[in-house]
Design a protein around this motif. Structure first.
Motif, PDB file in Angstrom:
ATOM      1  N   PRO A 198       4.696  39.941  53.077  1.00  0.00           N
ATOM      2  CA  PRO A 198       4.757  39.054  54.238  1.00  0.00           C
ATOM      3  C   PRO A 198       5.545  37.765  53.949  1.00  0.00           C
ATOM      4  CG  PRO A 198       2.500  39.804  53.839  1.00  0.00           C
ATOM      5  CD  PRO A 198       3.299  40.153  52.627  1.00  0.00           C
ATOM      6  N   VAL A 199       6.166  37.242  55.018  1.00  0.00           N
ATOM      7  CA  VAL A 199       6.963  36.025  54.939  1.00  0.00           C
ATOM      8  C   VAL A 199       6.320  34.968  55.830  1.00  0.00           C
ATOM      9  CG1 VAL A 199       9.212  34.977  55.413  1.00  0.00           C
ATOM     10  CG2 VAL A 199       9.091  37.316  54.532  1.00  0.00           C
ATOM     11  N   VAL A 200       6.268  33.725  55.352  1.00  0.00           N
ATOM     12  CA  VAL A 200       5.789  32.614  56.173  1.00  0.00           C
ATOM     13  C   VAL A 200       6.865  31.534  56.191  1.00  0.00           C
ATOM     14  CG1 VAL A 200       4.583  31.507  54.228  1.00  0.00           C
ATOM     15  CG2 VAL A 200       3.880  30.986  56.574  1.00  0.00           C
ATOM     16  N   THR A 201       7.086  30.951  57.363  1.00  0.00           N
ATOM     17  CA  THR A 201       8.128  29.930  57.516  1.00  0.00           C
ATOM     18  C   THR A 201       7.576  28.733  58.287  1.00  0.00           C
ATOM     19  OG1 THR A 201       9.030  30.547  59.695  1.00  0.00           O
ATOM     20  CG2 THR A 201       9.770  31.823  57.792  1.00  0.00           C
ATOM     21  N   TRP A 202       8.308  27.631  58.182  1.00  0.00           N
ATOM     22  CA  TRP A 202       8.038  26.509  59.067  1.00  0.00           C
ATOM     23  C   TRP A 202       8.515  26.843  60.485  1.00  0.00           C
ATOM     24  CZ3 TRP A 202      10.538  22.124  55.664  1.00  0.00           C
ATOM     25  CH2 TRP A 202       9.602  21.709  54.684  1.00  0.00           C
ATOM     26  N   LYS A 203       8.077  26.043  61.437  1.00  0.00           N
ATOM     27  CA  LYS A 203       8.651  26.086  62.778  1.00  0.00           C
ATOM     28  C   LYS A 203       9.617  24.919  62.866  1.00  0.00           C
ATOM     29  CE  LYS A 203       7.455  26.250  67.685  1.00  0.00           C
ATOM     30  NZ  LYS A 203       6.331  26.222  68.674  1.00  0.00           N
ATOM     31  N   ASP A 204      10.907  25.222  62.763  1.00  0.00           N
ATOM     32  CA  ASP A 204      11.914  24.169  62.657  1.00  0.00           C
ATOM     33  C   ASP A 204      13.166  24.587  63.409  1.00  0.00           C
ATOM     34  OD1 ASP A 204      14.128  22.494  61.505  1.00  0.00           O
ATOM     35  OD2 ASP A 204      12.494  21.727  60.271  1.00  0.00           O
ATOM     36  N   GLU A 205      13.675  23.694  64.247  1.00  0.00           N
ATOM     37  CA  GLU A 205      14.848  24.023  65.069  1.00  0.00           C
ATOM     38  C   GLU A 205      16.097  24.257  64.233  1.00  0.00           C
ATOM     39  OE1 GLU A 205      16.193  19.405  66.130  1.00  0.00           O
ATOM     40  OE2 GLU A 205      15.315  20.692  67.675  1.00  0.00           O
ATOM     41  N   TRP A 239       4.785  28.984  61.274  1.00  0.00           N
ATOM     42  CA  TRP A 239       3.727  27.979  61.323  1.00  0.00           C
ATOM     43  C   TRP A 239       3.466  27.520  62.761  1.00  0.00           C
ATOM     44  CZ3 TRP A 239       0.876  26.305  57.171  1.00  0.00           C
ATOM     45  CH2 TRP A 239       0.041  25.204  57.383  1.00  0.00           C
ATOM     46  N   ASP A 240       2.215  27.457  63.141  1.00  0.00           N
ATOM     47  CA  ASP A 240       1.819  27.043  64.484  1.00  0.00           C
ATOM     48  C   ASP A 240       0.577  26.162  64.358  1.00  0.00           C
ATOM     49  OD1 ASP A 240       0.944  26.700  67.071  1.00  0.00           O
ATOM     50  OD2 ASP A 240       1.082  28.820  67.622  1.00  0.00           O
ATOM     51  N   TYR A 241       0.766  24.854  64.508  1.00  0.00           N
ATOM     52  CA  TYR A 241      -0.340  23.924  64.244  1.00  0.00           C
ATOM     53  C   TYR A 241      -1.531  24.151  65.168  1.00  0.00           C
ATOM     54  CZ  TYR A 241       0.826  21.106  68.381  1.00  0.00           C
ATOM     55  OH  TYR A 241       1.036  20.674  69.663  1.00  0.00           O
ATOM     56  N   THR A 242      -1.308  24.768  66.331  1.00  0.00           N
ATOM     57  CA  THR A 242      -2.423  25.003  67.257  1.00  0.00           C
ATOM     58  C   THR A 242      -3.392  26.048  66.721  1.00  0.00           C
ATOM     59  OG1 THR A 242      -1.259  26.735  68.524  1.00  0.00           O
ATOM     60  CG2 THR A 242      -0.937  24.437  69.214  1.00  0.00           C
ATOM     61  N   LEU A 243      -2.970  26.802  65.692  1.00  0.00           N
ATOM     62  CA  LEU A 243      -3.829  27.845  65.140  1.00  0.00           C
ATOM     63  C   LEU A 243      -4.730  27.347  64.001  1.00  0.00           C
ATOM     64  CD1 LEU A 243      -1.341  30.858  65.097  1.00  0.00           C
ATOM     65  CD2 LEU A 243      -3.061  30.278  66.822  1.00  0.00           C
ATOM     66  N   GLY A 244      -4.569  26.091  63.633  1.00  0.00           N
ATOM     67  CA  GLY A 244      -5.454  25.500  62.629  1.00  0.00           C
ATOM     68  C   GLY A 244      -5.430  26.223  61.292  1.00  0.00           C
ATOM     69  N   ARG A 260       5.427  21.774  59.967  1.00  0.00           N
ATOM     70  CA  ARG A 260       5.931  22.044  58.613  1.00  0.00           C
ATOM     71  C   ARG A 260       4.794  21.913  57.615  1.00  0.00           C
ATOM     72  NH1 ARG A 260      11.033  19.031  57.050  1.00  0.00           N
ATOM     73  NH2 ARG A 260      12.685  20.103  58.177  1.00  0.00           N
ATOM     74  N   GLY A 261       3.942  22.916  57.623  1.00  0.00           N
ATOM     75  CA  GLY A 261       2.774  22.869  56.746  1.00  0.00           C
ATOM     76  C   GLY A 261       3.140  22.863  55.277  1.00  0.00           C
ATOM     77  N   ARG A 262       2.488  21.993  54.508  1.00  0.00           N
ATOM     78  CA  ARG A 262       2.820  21.876  53.080  1.00  0.00           C
ATOM     79  C   ARG A 262       2.435  23.119  52.287  1.00  0.00           C
ATOM     80  NH1 ARG A 262      -1.390  18.394  54.225  1.00  0.00           N
ATOM     81  NH2 ARG A 262      -3.334  18.663  53.053  1.00  0.00           N
ATOM     82  N   THR A 263       1.481  23.904  52.809  1.00  0.00           N
ATOM     83  CA  THR A 263       1.059  25.089  52.065  1.00  0.00           C
ATOM     84  C   THR A 263       2.137  26.168  52.018  1.00  0.00           C
ATOM     85  OG1 THR A 263      -0.004  25.954  54.056  1.00  0.00           O
ATOM     86  CG2 THR A 263      -1.390  24.750  52.523  1.00  0.00           C
ATOM     87  N   VAL A 264       3.139  26.085  52.907  1.00  0.00           N
ATOM     88  CA  VAL A 264       4.210  27.088  52.914  1.00  0.00           C
ATOM     89  C   VAL A 264       5.001  27.041  51.609  1.00  0.00           C
ATOM     90  CG1 VAL A 264       6.341  27.831  54.082  1.00  0.00           C
ATOM     91  CG2 VAL A 264       4.366  27.097  55.421  1.00  0.00           C
ATOM     92  N   SER A 265       5.025  25.895  50.958  1.00  0.00           N
ATOM     93  CA  SER A 265       5.821  25.757  49.736  1.00  0.00           C
ATOM     94  C   SER A 265       5.056  26.110  48.476  1.00  0.00           C
ATOM     95  CB  SER A 265       6.368  24.330  49.618  1.00  0.00           C
ATOM     96  OG  SER A 265       5.301  23.406  49.448  1.00  0.00           O
TER      97      SER A 265
END
Length: 239
Positions: A88-95, A120-125, A160-165
């Motif tokens: 699986p891949v996780v990314t930021w939500k960034d334009e 990443w979707d901050y509404t999902l906590g 841009r959740g810090r846990t993605v890195s």
């Protein structure tokens, strides 16, 4: 919630009494140092030279590095993810992902190949953290990049959740060539300028140098102790 501080003066007065000096409450004047070599190192080095310095340092921090034009970026990201074993891949939500044309990977190409991708979707906590924990690859963007040490600077915010890195097993960090600076000195100056211009700076700023590693135990270097075991930098020719 705003907290209340109790007995602050009593606590501070006790400390200075043990130090045998008076308590200083006035603002301190910034020292004027006669020599400030930190501003002179790589002072007039051009971006192309900084890139070469970064490439050389990546050899020391166990990090692969690619330099690409925008047209090549999606293919290189795709190949690196495949080399790491896929999702699986996780990314930021960034334009910027859309501007660079690589969001098609997780919106079209990877889903069609049954590769799990989470944006990443901050509404999902807390669900964001769970997705980062199970991810094989995390994809982030460097705001400032220190050539001297091979360090990327990641700004966190709600998208841009810090846990993605640091939670995924491997990490891909996209580096605009324009983000290259010589060293920490210039990075600090850029962040100060950002605050002066906008009145805002992220509450969490991470300085990351390649994959996680430690040599605390008998000076034996171990890579991947507390974060990604592999890292790849992809420098984008944006200037």
């Amino acid at each position: 919630m705003i907290g209340t501080i109790y007995n602050r003066d009593k606590f501070l007065n006790k400390i200075v009494s043990r130090l045998n000096r008076p308590r200083v409450s006035a603002l301190m004047e910034r020292p004027k140092w006669k020599y400030q070599p930190q501003y002179e190192i790589y002072k007039d080095v051009a971006q192309d030279e900084l890139l070469e310095i970064l490439k050389e340092h990546c050899k020391k921090i166990h990090t692969k590095i690619f330099t690409v034009d925008l047209a090549e970026l999606p293919a290189v990201v795709y190949d690196v993810v495949a080399e790491y074993g896929g999702g699986p891949v996780v990314t930021w939500k960034d334009e910027q992902f859309s501007k660079w044309g690589i969001d098609s990977l997780w919106k079209e190409k990877w889903p069609s190949e049954h590769v799990d991708v989470f944006e990443w979707d901050y509404t999902l906590g807390e669900e964001n953290v769970h997705q980062a924990e199970r991810a094989n690859v995390g994809i982030t963007i460097s705001e400032i990049t220190l050539a001297e040490s091979g360090t990327v600077v990641l700004f966190s915010d709600k998208d841009r959740g810090r846990t993605v890195s640091f939670l995924p097993a491997t990490s891909i960090m996209l580096i605009p060539k324009s983000s290259l600076v010589p060293r920490m000195t210039q990075a600090a100056l850029k962040m100060r300028q950002m605050y002066q211009n906008t009145g805002h700076i992220p509450s969490c700023i991470n300085f990351i140098t390649g994959p996680s590693n430690s040599a605390d135990i008998e000076l034996n270097l171990v890579v991947g102790v507390h974060g990604p075991i592999k890292a790849t930098y992809i420098v984008i020719n944006d200037i």
